[in-house]
Design a protein around this motif. Structure first.
Motif, PDB file in Angstrom:
ATOM      1  N   LYS A  43       0.818  -1.208   0.000  1.00  0.00           N
ATOM      2  CA  LYS A  43       0.000   0.000   0.000  1.00  0.00           C
ATOM      3  C   LYS A  43       0.853   1.261   0.000  1.00  0.00           C
ATOM      4  O   LYS A  43       0.447   2.300  -0.526  1.00  0.00           O
ATOM      5  CB  LYS A  43      -0.924   0.004   1.217  1.00  0.00           C
ATOM      6  CG  LYS A  43      -1.905  -1.158   1.253  1.00  0.00           C
ATOM      7  CD  LYS A  43      -2.798  -1.090   2.476  1.00  0.00           C
ATOM      8  CE  LYS A  43      -3.797  -2.234   2.489  1.00  0.00           C
ATOM      9  NZ  LYS A  43      -4.688  -2.184   3.687  1.00  0.00           N
ATOM     10  N   LEU A  44       2.040   1.179   0.600  1.00  0.00           N
ATOM     11  CA  LEU A  44       2.880   2.365   0.746  1.00  0.00           C
ATOM     12  C   LEU A  44       3.691   2.684  -0.496  1.00  0.00           C
ATOM     13  O   LEU A  44       4.128   3.822  -0.667  1.00  0.00           O
ATOM     14  CB  LEU A  44       3.824   2.184   1.941  1.00  0.00           C
ATOM     15  CG  LEU A  44       3.157   2.164   3.318  1.00  0.00           C
ATOM     16  CD1 LEU A  44       4.175   1.780   4.384  1.00  0.00           C
ATOM     17  CD2 LEU A  44       2.542   3.518   3.638  1.00  0.00           C
ATOM     18  N   PHE A 115       9.256   6.310  -3.306  1.00  0.00           N
ATOM     19  CA  PHE A 115       9.314   5.193  -4.240  1.00  0.00           C
ATOM     20  C   PHE A 115       7.908   4.943  -4.799  1.00  0.00           C
ATOM     21  O   PHE A 115       6.939   4.842  -4.057  1.00  0.00           O
ATOM     22  CB  PHE A 115       9.798   3.918  -3.547  1.00  0.00           C
ATOM     23  CG  PHE A 115      11.272   3.907  -3.239  1.00  0.00           C
ATOM     24  CD1 PHE A 115      12.213   3.936  -4.252  1.00  0.00           C
ATOM     25  CD2 PHE A 115      11.717   3.853  -1.921  1.00  0.00           C
ATOM     26  CE1 PHE A 115      13.573   3.916  -3.970  1.00  0.00           C
ATOM     27  CE2 PHE A 115      13.072   3.830  -1.628  1.00  0.00           C
ATOM     28  CZ  PHE A 115      14.003   3.860  -2.654  1.00  0.00           C
ATOM     29  N   THR A 116       7.808   4.838  -6.111  1.00  0.00           N
ATOM     30  CA  THR A 116       6.536   4.506  -6.747  1.00  0.00           C
ATOM     31  C   THR A 116       6.564   3.124  -7.386  1.00  0.00           C
ATOM     32  O   THR A 116       5.510   2.608  -7.773  1.00  0.00           O
ATOM     33  CB  THR A 116       6.169   5.553  -7.816  1.00  0.00           C
ATOM     34  OG1 THR A 116       7.210   5.600  -8.808  1.00  0.00           O
ATOM     35  CG2 THR A 116       6.006   6.933  -7.189  1.00  0.00           C
ATOM     36  N   ALA A 232      10.259  -4.355   2.155  1.00  0.00           N
ATOM     37  CA  ALA A 232       9.773  -3.848   3.442  1.00  0.00           C
ATOM     38  C   ALA A 232      10.385  -2.498   3.784  1.00  0.00           C
ATOM     39  O   ALA A 232       9.682  -1.576   4.218  1.00  0.00           O
ATOM     40  CB  ALA A 232      10.077  -4.861   4.545  1.00  0.00           C
ATOM     41  N   THR A 233      11.698  -2.344   3.594  1.00  0.00           N
ATOM     42  CA  THR A 233      12.346  -1.086   3.948  1.00  0.00           C
ATOM     43  C   THR A 233      11.992   0.036   2.974  1.00  0.00           C
ATOM     44  O   THR A 233      11.941   1.208   3.359  1.00  0.00           O
ATOM     45  CB  THR A 233      13.871  -1.250   4.022  1.00  0.00           C
ATOM     46  OG1 THR A 233      14.360  -1.808   2.794  1.00  0.00           O
ATOM     47  CG2 THR A 233      14.266  -2.158   5.181  1.00  0.00           C
ATOM     48  N   ALA A 234      11.726  -0.312   1.715  1.00  0.00           N
ATOM     49  CA  ALA A 234      11.259   0.708   0.768  1.00  0.00           C
ATOM     50  C   ALA A 234       9.897   1.237   1.210  1.00  0.00           C
ATOM     51  O   ALA A 234       9.620   2.445   1.113  1.00  0.00           O
ATOM     52  CB  ALA A 234      11.170   0.127  -0.641  1.00  0.00           C
ATOM     53  N   HIS A 237      10.483   3.511   4.153  1.00  0.00           N
ATOM     54  CA  HIS A 237      10.996   4.785   3.630  1.00  0.00           C
ATOM     55  C   HIS A 237       9.822   5.697   3.254  1.00  0.00           C
ATOM     56  O   HIS A 237       9.790   6.879   3.646  1.00  0.00           O
ATOM     57  CB  HIS A 237      11.863   4.508   2.408  1.00  0.00           C
ATOM     58  CG  HIS A 237      12.247   5.721   1.623  1.00  0.00           C
ATOM     59  ND1 HIS A 237      13.466   6.351   1.759  1.00  0.00           N
ATOM     60  CD2 HIS A 237      11.565   6.431   0.669  1.00  0.00           C
ATOM     61  CE1 HIS A 237      13.519   7.391   0.946  1.00  0.00           C
ATOM     62  NE2 HIS A 237      12.378   7.460   0.265  1.00  0.00           N
ATOM     63  N   ASN A 238       8.856   5.165   2.517  1.00  0.00           N
ATOM     64  CA  ASN A 238       7.694   5.960   2.125  1.00  0.00           C
ATOM     65  C   ASN A 238       6.838   6.342   3.330  1.00  0.00           C
ATOM     66  O   ASN A 238       6.280   7.441   3.383  1.00  0.00           O
ATOM     67  CB  ASN A 238       6.843   5.188   1.118  1.00  0.00           C
ATOM     68  CG  ASN A 238       7.395   5.277  -0.295  1.00  0.00           C
ATOM     69  OD1 ASN A 238       8.520   5.725  -0.513  1.00  0.00           O
ATOM     70  ND2 ASN A 238       6.611   4.848  -1.257  1.00  0.00           N
TER      71      ASN A 238
END
Length: 307
Positions: A43-44, A115-116, A232-234, A237-238
């Motif tokens: 979702k993020l 990040f997209t 997970a970390t990306a 980050h968002n």
């Protein structure tokens, strides 16, 4: 415990001592949190819809350094390398140019350092342009640029429809202009502004890897786990960026023109003859000619207004 492991790349044994928990507990809770954060990242990581991709990024229109020259800009795309532990016969495919085993991660970010899109799994030996072709072929959710829109990419990618690359054979990276002479011709002036706008992906990578040291330091987890850690970390980050939580790493990145390319980032310059030929073949197509005309038009606009 999960955040400490990802943020500091600490061993589970050390984290167990720090929190007063058994190593088995730390390992079990790490996997539970990893699974939850990976799900949350779905979702993020904000994949943009075709309608959103047609919109002008927030803030770009107000920046006279880039507007209206790069009015088709919808994000910056690049590849970066994250360390991974691979053993046996598979290890050879994961050795990158720095003789370390890594995963080549393709990422797209927007003007706000979010990040997209993330594509994970290609071995470190795979060239950036090949990773892009795999993402487009294997991932049905890949956000293909709509007509008249494009991602900014470096010279490791072909200058073809939807992907605006710099002029090869001319100075490009910002340090070349910061410590050397100003741009000497139209191509170098274009490259200077292109590099400045595209640096948002380098700054995004810089913040991401600085905060989550597990991505670039000594690898402690197998391939599947490290793939999940990257996703997970990306997402985290968002989450930090979207929540507007005060953050020194983001603050520092917003006050510099670009962060130096990290150790593992394959900048696409030079490379094997096979990859150079592959890029040239793509640029000689109709789509390549279309993007060449777009690039020449932007180049001329910038030259007329800044020379």
């Amino acid at each position: 415990m999960f955040l400490v492991i990802c943020g500091h790349n600490m061993t589970q044994h050390s984290v167990g001592l720090l929190f007063g928990r058994a190593q088995e507990t730390v390992g079990r809770k790490f996997q539970q949190c990893l699974k939850a954060c990976k799900k949350l990242s779905g979702k993020l990581l904000r994949k943009q819809s075709p309608e959103q991709l047609r919109q002008v990024p927030r803030g770009l229109r107000d920046n006279r350094q880039y507007w209206p020259y790069f009015n088709g800009f919808i994000g910056a795309m690049d590849g970066t390398h994250c360390t991974v532990m691979v053993t046996g016969g598979e290890a050879a495919r994961f050795y990158n140019r720095h003789s370390q085993t890594s995963i080549n991660v393709l990422a797209i970010c927007n003007y706000d350092m979010l990040f997209t899109y993330i594509f994970v799994g290609c071995p470190g030996s795979v060239h950036d342009a090949r990773v892009l072709s795999y993402a487009m072929e294997r991932d049905s959710t890949f956000p293909t640029p709509p007509p008249s829109k494009y991602y900014l990419v470096d010279s490791g990618y072909a200058n073809t429809r939807g992907y605006l690359a710099p002029f090869r054979g001319h100075r490009y990276h910002l340090p070349h202009f910061q410590v050397g002479s100003p741009p000497r011709d139209e191509e170098e002036l274009f490259n200077r502004w292109h590099s400045s706008l595209r640096s948002v992906i380098e700054r995004t990578f810089g913040v991401w890897k600085k905060k989550w040291r597990i991505l670039s330091e000594f690898p402690r987890y197998d391939l599947d786990t490290q793939n999940d850690i990257i996703i997970a970390t990306a997402g985290l980050h968002n989450f930090i960026r979207l929540s507007q939580i005060p953050d020194f790493d983001f603050d520092d990145a917003l006050h510099v023109d670009a962060i130096p390319r990290e150790q593992f980032n394959n900048n696409g310059e030079g490379g094997e003859n096979e990859e150079v030929n592959y890029l040239q073949e793509q640029e000689e197509t109709t789509d390549g000619a279309y993007m060449q005309a777009i690039r020449d038009g932007i180049k001329q606009q910038i030259w007329d207004n800044f020379h």
